[in-house]
Structure formats: C-alpha cells, structure tokens
Motif scaffolding. Structure first.
Motif, mmCIF file in Angstrom:
data_model
loop_
_atom_site.group_PDB
_atom_site.id
_atom_site.type_symbol
_atom_site.label_atom_id
_atom_site.label_comp_id
_atom_site.label_asym_id
_atom_site.label_seq_id
_atom_site.Cartn_x
_atom_site.Cartn_y
_atom_site.Cartn_z
ATOM 1 N N SER A 1 0.701 -1.405 -0.042
ATOM 2 C CA SER A 1 -0.196 0.089 0.032
ATOM 3 C C SER A 1 0.923 1.318 0.004
ATOM 4 O O SER A 1 0.504 2.213 -0.554
ATOM 5 C CB SER A 1 -1.070 0.014 1.295
ATOM 6 N N ALA B 1 -2.261 -5.585 -2.556
ATOM 7 C CA ALA B 1 -2.193 -4.283 -1.822
ATOM 8 C C ALA B 1 -1.911 -2.992 -2.610
ATOM 9 O O ALA B 1 -2.437 -2.017 -2.717
ATOM 10 C CB ALA B 1 -1.237 -4.172 -0.463
ATOM 11 N N PHE C 1 -4.750 -0.773 -3.605
ATOM 12 C CA PHE C 1 -4.548 0.611 -2.328
ATOM 13 C C PHE C 1 -3.430 1.686 -3.048
ATOM 14 O O PHE C 1 -3.940 2.625 -3.111
ATOM 15 C CB PHE C 1 -4.126 0.175 -1.073
ATOM 16 N N TYR C 2 -2.483 1.028 -3.459
ATOM 17 C CA TYR C 2 -1.407 2.159 -3.667
ATOM 18 C C TYR C 2 -1.665 2.981 -5.130
ATOM 19 O O TYR C 2 -1.666 4.017 -5.131
ATOM 20 C CB TYR C 2 -0.244 1.555 -4.114
#
Length: 621
Positions: A53, A267, A271-272
């Motif tokens: 993330s 992730a 998310f990132y």
C-alpha cells in the motif's frame, strides 16, 4: 523405556522404502509444507500489506531475497535432521552446557508464544471480518483448536500434513482468485523484482518483511519433521533423502513466496494505485477491498486469513514440543503443551483489547514480530555451526561456498533485526512514563547480546568436541552383571471390585508367593469421602469394607496373609500414601483400559501414583 527421538509419536512413521519412481518422491513430500505456513502467517500479512500500500510493487525483490535466504536456512535445518538424526534443540543440548540451554529454551519458547499471539490475532480478525464476531469472542474461540491438534496427532503424520496442505491450498486459491479481480500490471510487477536502494519507511518495512519471513521456530521444526521419514542409513540413502527434501523445501517455500507476493501485489493494485497509501491494519484492507471490489474479494481475504492462522498454530505447537524436549529434556502431553502456549498467548491479547481497545491489536501484531526477530540469531548461528562440523556431519558437512552464503545471510538477518528492535525501542523511549525501558528492556537486551556472543564463540573455542555428550535421557548401555533374585515381602494390591481384580491379584501372588504379606487397597471416591475422609460412613464405604474383608478371607483360605486398607478422596494420592506409610516394596495395579479423551476426563491413576512412590509399580491389563 522413554523414547528420546524428536517427536517420538511420529518418528520414522512414514515408510519410504516400498515406493518407486514418482511415488517415492511423494513419500518425502510434506514436512516443508508444514514449514511453509509459518512463512504466510498473519505477521507476514501485516508487513506485506504495509509494503504494497505504501510503495506499490517496489518491495517484491525484498520478498524474493527473504525467500532465498529462508530456502538456504531451511535446507540446512533439514540436512541436520537427516544426517545426524537430531533436531536443532537436541543438537544444541549436546553442544552447549546446561546453563546456556535454559535461556536458549526460554527465548525459543517466548518466540513461539509471540508467533502464537500473531495467529490468535489473525484468527480473531478473520472471524470478525467473516461473521461479525467481536474480537474478544474470536480470541476466546481460538483456545478450542487444542482439540483439533489432539485429533490430528492421534491420526498420524500424514493426516496432519494433509490438513496443513489443504489450508495452504485454500490460502493460495483465495489469492489467485483475488489476482484476477484486482488485475495488477504485469509490467510493473516484473519491475518490482529489480533491486532498489531503500531508505526511511521503505527500509523499515523491508526489515519487517525479512523479520516476519525467516522464523526461528521453523528451523527447529524442519530438523525434526524430516525424521518422520524412514530412510536407509547409508551414504546413498542419506543423499537421496537430502535431494528429495530439497525438492520438497523448494516447492513449498516458493508457494509461500507466491502467497506473500500476492498479498503485496493485491495491496499495491488495490490501494497504492488508488492513492490509499496508509493501510496499516488488516481490517482496513478488508474494508477497502469491499469498497473497491464488492463482496467476493474481502470474503476470500477473510477465509484465507483464518486458514493461515489455523495452520500456523498447529505447527507452532509442534515446534514448542521439540524445543521443550530438546533443550531441557521435559516431555509433557501435546494437548497440555498446546493449552499452556495458547493461554500464555491469549493473556496479552485479552489485556490489550480490554485495556486499549480493538484498535491496539495491530500494534501488538508488530510487537510479536519484533519479539520473533530477537530469537533468530540463537537458531541460525548454532545451525550453521552444526552443519559445518566435518567431525559430526562427515561427508555431508556443507561446502565452503554454502557456508559463506549462510554466514552472510545470518549477518544480514541479525543486523536488520537488531536495527528493527532498536527503532522500536527508540520509539517507546519517546513516550511519557518510559522508566521500564531503562529498568527492564535495556538490561534484558544486554544479557541477550552477551548470550548471542557466547552462542557464536563457544563452538569455535571449545577444544574438546562434545561428540561424546549424551542427549536426553539415556547414556551408554551398561553391563548388566550378575542377576540376584529379588524377593518381595510387602506387596500392595490396588483393587476396585471390577472384573480386572482377579487378574491383578493373581499377578501379585506370583510375585511374592506365600512368604510375602499382601496389602489390599481400595479407595472410596465419593464426594462425602473427599470431604469427610475417614469419618465418612456412607453406604458405599461400608459396602467396600465388606468386599475387602471377603478378598482377605479368600486369600487366607488359599494360604496367603493379607491386610485390607481403605483410603478416601483422591485415588492416586491415597494409594501412594498407604504404600509409603506401610513400607511396601512392590505395588500391583490394574489398568483401567480407557484411552484418549477418557483419560482427559477421568484422569490416569497409574500416572498419578507412579510419580508419588519410589517403589516398582506393576501394571496389569
């Protein structure tokens, strides 16, 4: 006679001789899969989620490096177990003095409790995400997996391996499906394998990934599990076992790498790429997955988390048993050791939730990884020493280039984990009311560093190699010498007025003949007897007294001398008291015949008695 093999319940329980071709290879497959679950537990999830993330695909190469180091160290662990027939704890028992083995055991046990703490938190979070169960109830439920372990141990090694592999399969499939859902960029994933310079938070998370990947208890466990395979103890047989176990380890740890990489990629893609760089908790990841991808991805995520926690906790228990038996020669029932470990891990989890609230569990998860990192050096350094020793390993000592790689890996891991610990402590030191850092933590760390230096230098400085030192609990076979006839004059006979009494009494009479005096012992176990003792005069006590007199009269008719004794309350304690008080020379008891769960419910009188008397106990079935 007590067995001294590592995990004696399943030692050499899987036969490899009768299989040919690919079936022969399959006979060796299994131990590394039990190891691999430790590389994808909730502690790994936390670091992988943070890395993906915050930095996207940048840290995939760190995962790969960690996996290669783990592969090297696990293969050394398997080599030790196959060649010397010792697990890492038993080898440490031989190589180091007793005073050093006690703190080595304590540190290893602390690491297992810390690892178990991570599994508890992961299981509780998974149950909350899937069923909405409060974390405090999820943690309480995890205590019941003690029963699962007892069941698996009774079913044998293959059943346990089958359970673990099925859990790993569930985790793998869950993340494979999630990969299709999030659709990561393959080009960017490939770029993540290129090493890059790490600074600040990226370095910190990279250290966390390495610390969570290479786990100390797995090194103890692998050296024991490879001994569950029965192999030919020749150079050819050992070489074959080493080859097949290397295949097993390579496949299993690459699967673990796939799962960890999948979490990091998940992730990064979820998310990132969406600007959500601060996913600190597993719960946050689940919530954000729901917002972005609907219900399927988060449900699979929670199922995988429960499967990972459940499988990791089983292997942690086995490692605890190996460490306890190897380092300090203490063997207790696996279900009891599991229960003790679980309770020691549950207490801090309960305290954290009740005192700081549910949100503090994420911090506790990180702390458990810090504790794990402290113990790594105490497992890695002896392992490299033992597998390098040509005197003990003979033709199977590791080659110089492997030794260089192993020591380099050890230095990297220890240095990075020391840095991780130092950063954590400096963070705590900035908080208010931090006197305990200077009063407890820093002195403890100084002692730990001194012990680590001793563990490193002792094998190098020790001139007299400890090849002759014996491990638990036997020495060399003794010359039996002349056998004198043993004549027993005072023989106790424990009776319970069941159909077993006839056989028990007959065996007792054979031991002493008509020259001995026999003590007929019966214990009244009613609630009144436990409370009132000798003063009780209930119907059962009176009936038992009459029955004892009948046995006495029957023996006297046959020409034997007998005295009846009635005890009250706890059976084992009462039998032992009567035996000790009357100076008996032999005690004859009938076994009750129940096993497993009934032993847990009804207890084992024989075990209780034999620990309280110093005379021979003859058990009749």
């Amino acid at each position: 006679m007590a067995k001294t093999e590592s995990l004696s319940e399943v030692h050499q329980s899987v036969n490899t001789d009768k299989r040919k071709g690919w079936r022969r290879i399959l006979a060796f497959i299994g131990p590394a899969y039990l190891i691999s679950v430790g590389y994808m537990d909730p502690g790994n999830w936390a670091t992988d989620l943070a890395g993906g993330s915050k930095f996207g695909y940048q840290l995939i190469w760190v995962l790969l490096m960690s996996n290669l180091i783990a592969l090297l160290l696990q293969s050394l662990s398997a080599r030790l177990g196959i060649v010397r027939g010792l697990d890492l704890a038993q080898a440490s028992k031989q190589a180091y003095p007793r005073w050093a083995n006690i703190p080595l055991f304590a540190l290893a046990q602390t690491a297992i409790i810390a690892c178990d703490l991570a599994e508890i938190i992961g299981m509780a979070i998974g149950l909350q995400l899937l069923f909405g169960l409060p974390l405090i109830w999820g943690i309480s439920i995890t205590i019941f997996d003690t029963i699962l372990l007892l069941f698996l141990l009774n079913k044998g090694m293959r059943a346990m391996e089958g359970f673990i592999v099925s859990m790993v399969f569930i985790v793998g499939i869950s993340f494979l499906v999630e990969m299709f859902i999030v659709e990561p960029s393959l080009k960017e994933v490939a770029k993540g394998f290129e090493p890059s310079i790490l600074n600040g938070d990226a370095l910190y998370i990279a250290i966390g990934i390495i610390g969570a990947t290479v786990m100390p208890h797995n090194l103890y466990l692998h050296s024991s599990l490879v001994q569950t395979r029965k192999i030919e103890r020749s150079n050819k047989g050992i070489k074959e076992a080493l080859k097949f176990n290397l295949i097993d380890t390579t496949v299993a740890l690459n699967l673990a790498f796939f799962v960890n990489a999948a979490i990091l990629i998940l992730a990064a893609a979820a998310f990132y790429k969406n600007g959500l760089h601060e996913v600190a908790e597993i719960q946050d990841a689940h919530k954000l997955l729901s917002n972005i991808f609907g219900n399927i991805a988060p449900t699979l995520f929670a199922i995988a988390l429960i499967a990972a926690g459940q499988s990791s906790t089983v292997t942690g228990t086995l490692a605890g048993q190996i460490i306890m038996e190897g380092h300090i020669n203490l063997r207790i029932q696996p279900w009891l050791r599991r229960l003790i470990t679980r309770l020691l891990a549950i207490i801090p989890a309960f305290f954290t939730i009740l005192h700081y609230g549910d949100d503090a569990l994420g911090g506790l998860l990180v702390l458990s990884q810090v504790v794990l990192s402290l113990q790594l050096g105490f497992a890695i350094i002896p392992l490299i020493h033992f597998t390098s020793d040509k005197k003990l390993m003979k033709d199977f000592a590791i080659k110089p280039w492997v030794k260089v790689l192993a020591w380099t890996s050890a230095i990297v891991i220890i240095a990075l984990n020391v840095k991780l610990v130092m950063e954590e402590i400096s963070g705590w030191a900035k908080e208010a009311n931090n006197w305990w850092i200077y009063a407890i933590v820093i002195p403890a760390l100084i002692l730990i560093v001194l012990l680590l230096l001793y563990v490193f230098f002792h094998p190098l400085l020790e001139q007299k190699k400890n090849a002759s030192r014996q491990i638990v609990p036997h020495g060399d076979a003794l010359d039996i010498g002349k056998i004198d006839k043993i004549t027993y004059k005072k023989i106790g006979i424990a009776v319970d007025f069941s159909k077993n009494d006839r056989n028990t009494i007959r065996h007792a009479l054979i031991q002493g003949g008509k020259d001995a005096h026999y003590y007929l012992i019966h214990i009244v176990e009613t609630a009144a007897a436990r409370y009132l003792g000798k003063e009780v005069m209930d119907h059962e006590t009176q009936s038992d007294a009459v029955n004892l007199e009948r046995y006495k009269a029957n023996l006297e008719d046959l020409g034997y001398d007998a005295t009846p004794f009635i005890g009250f309350g706890n059976t084992g304690k009462a039998i032992a008291d009567i035996s000790n008080r009357n100076g008996m020379e032999l005690l004859v008891m009938g076994a009750h015949g129940h096993k497993g769960l009934k032993d847990l419910i009804f207890g084992t009188t024989v075990d209780s008695v034999r620990h309280k008397v110093n005379i021979p106990v003859l058990i009749i079935r």
